[in-house]
Design a protein around this motif. Structure first.
Motif, PDB file in Angstrom:
ATOM      1  N   ASN A  34       0.795  -1.226   0.000  1.00 15.32           N
ATOM      2  CA  ASN A  34       0.000   0.000   0.000  1.00 15.32           C
ATOM      3  C   ASN A  34       0.825   1.273   0.000  1.00 15.32           C
ATOM      4  N   ASN A  73      -8.817  -3.644  -7.006  1.00 16.95           N
ATOM      5  CA  ASN A  73      -9.471  -4.402  -5.942  1.00 16.95           C
ATOM      6  C   ASN A  73     -10.455  -5.405  -6.515  1.00 16.95           C
ATOM      7  N   GLY A  77      -9.336  -9.188  -6.935  1.00 14.84           N
ATOM      8  CA  GLY A  77     -10.195 -10.002  -6.087  1.00 14.84           C
ATOM      9  C   GLY A  77     -10.715 -11.212  -6.834  1.00 14.84           C
ATOM     10  N   ALA A 124      -3.500  -2.555  -5.269  1.00 12.80           N
ATOM     11  CA  ALA A 124      -4.783  -2.973  -4.698  1.00 12.80           C
ATOM     12  C   ALA A 124      -4.744  -4.374  -4.129  1.00 12.80           C
ATOM     13  N   GLY A 128      -8.269  -5.077  -0.588  1.00 10.90           N
ATOM     14  CA  GLY A 128      -9.433  -5.953  -0.668  1.00 10.90           C
ATOM     15  C   GLY A 128      -9.104  -7.426  -0.824  1.00 10.90           C
ATOM     16  N   GLY A 351     -13.921  -7.271  -3.257  1.00 13.12           N
ATOM     17  CA  GLY A 351     -13.218  -6.399  -4.195  1.00 13.12           C
ATOM     18  C   GLY A 351     -14.127  -5.348  -4.805  1.00 13.12           C
ATOM     19  N   MET A 354     -14.883  -2.747  -2.062  1.00 11.92           N
ATOM     20  CA  MET A 354     -13.674  -1.957  -1.839  1.00 11.92           C
ATOM     21  C   MET A 354     -13.405  -1.028  -3.023  1.00 11.92           C
TER      22      MET A 354
END
Length: 418
Positions: A34, A73, A77, A124, A128, A351, A354
């Motif tokens: 992040n 995300n 995901g 990302a 998520g 995801g 998020m």
């Protein structure tokens, strides 16, 4: 006997010693992955000065970063559901490094914005998808586990701005991205190899049975609930973005300097870490919907406090209060998804929600810059956030009332024959 065996398998796999080990490794990955989300905030004033742009234009790389983060995300995901977390993490790490190299070579805001789109998309994976993955490994302590992994995002924001601000001051913003590229490559890939183990199909089946019962109580299909949560996430994160995205720029405008702004951001995010941990413990007792409603209400109150704040001490205090107020909001969305939706769709569903929250952050960060350019101050930007936060509170209240267990209807006695 088959049902009993499934329950025993779930008990053995979830909330186990390995689950907690996996949680620690996952948090370390999140802290590294992040970093790109917060680095662009630290370098925003330097980018504006180098390219000679307006505050709104200088915010575009952040906006593109958050759009990429949002799309990533959802896409990563889905990749998590199909390929597992290890493959997803390794590919994402390579994507982050590639985006950072492109950013280092940028000679315009447009090129830097495109690089941030790639960085955001790949970064990302640390939000998520990791939240969805760890949610499979806990049942009784799922709230605190999800909160801790989500805190990796805030811990990243608390640690990296302080470290990178010094690098930028000594060597410029391109040196900041060089450091990030090295740390990402040699940090994420080895950690990803420790997460190759997957939960059994029996554990998935048991989780699916529990979520189906919750979904019936709300009377909403998974798709309808996902859309509702997505819109609520956009609303709350438009509000959340104002202090998080523009606190450094606000401190520069007030003459306090970017280093002070970075300290306030770190203080805000450290408060958010504490808030997420407390919210996770609370969610294990109250559930995701109630926990989210509490956090959203407190966030709205904290935003009001920014309106009269203008001194150095008051901004430090309000930034801490804001962090302590809103940290548990976003993890609560993931908990609601796991409480009401099928376990095998966790990566895609978490995801998606998020993605919506991050789109709210991206939109809110850009809109706040536009409002600043129009009015010359951030006062109306804070008011804009307060209004959107009110919409989020209203949605959560409606969902809470709808999800209440209903008393069975009292049967009407049949008429007796005369």
């Amino acid at each position: 006997m088959q049902v009993e065996g499934s329950c025993l398998t779930q008990i053995a796999e979830t909330d186990s010693r390995y689950s907690w080990f996996r949680l620690v490794v996952t948090m370390l990955v999140a802290i590294i992955a992040n970093a790109g989300m917060w680095a662009i905030i630290v370098i925003l004033p330097a980018v504006q000065a180098e390219f000679g742009t307006s505050r709104a234009d200088a915010s575009l790389p952040y906006t593109l970063n958050m759009i990429g983060f949002a799309l990533g995300n959802f896409a990563l995901g889905r990749a998590l559901d199909r390929f597992g977390v290890t493959v997803s993490l390794i590919l994402a790490a390579l994507g982050i490094v590639g985006g950072l190299i492109l950013a280092i070579l940028s000679q315009s805001i447009a090129m830097l914005s495109f690089a941030q789109l790639l960085i955001g998309f790949a970064s990302a994976v640390g939000f998520g998808p990791l939240i969805a993955d760890i949610s499979h490994w806990f049942v009784r302590r799922r709230g605190i586990a999800v909160a801790l992994v989500a805190s990796g995002n805030y811990l990243s924001g608390a640690i990296w701005p302080m470290v990178l601000a010094g690098v930028m001051q000594d060597s410029g913003w391109r040196a900041v991205y060089t450091v990030m590229a090295v740390v990402t490559f040699f940090g994420i890939i080895p950690l990803a190899l420790l997460l190759r183990r997957q939960v059994s199909s029996e554990t998935h089946a048991s989780a699916h049975a529990a979520s189906s019962l919750n979904a019936q109580s709300a009377g909403l299909s998974p798709r309808t609930l996902a859309i509702l949560l997505g819109f609520a996430g956009i609303c709350c994160c438009i509000a959340m973005s104002m202090p998080q995205v523009h606190i450094v720029a606000l401190c520069v405008d007030l003459g306090f300097g970017p280093a002070v702004g970075a300290e306030m951001l770190s203080l805000m995010l450290l408060g958010g870490v504490g808030s997420r941990i407390v919210s996770g413990l609370l969610a294990d007792r109250l559930g995701g919907v109630r926990t989210l409603l509490i956090g959203s209400t407190l966030q709205g109150l904290a935003l009001f406090l920014y309106l009269p704040a203008g001194g150095l001490v008051s901004l430090y205090v309000v930034s801490l209060v804001f962090g302590l107020s809103q940290g548990g909001i976003v993890p609560s969305y993931a908990l609601i998804v796991r409480e009401y939706m099928p376990a095998k769709e966790a990566g895609a569903r978490v995801g998606f929600v998020m993605m919506a929250t991050i789109m709210g952050m991206a939109l809110g960060g850009w809109v706040s810059g536009q409002i600043y350019d129009w009015t010359g101050s951030y006062q109306w930007a804070f008011i804009n956030g307060i209004v959107w936060n009110g919409v989020n509170v209203a949605i959560m209240l409606w969902l809470l009332l709808r999800s209440r267990p209903r008393k069975p209807a009292i049967p009407v006695p049949a008429p007796q024959p005369a």
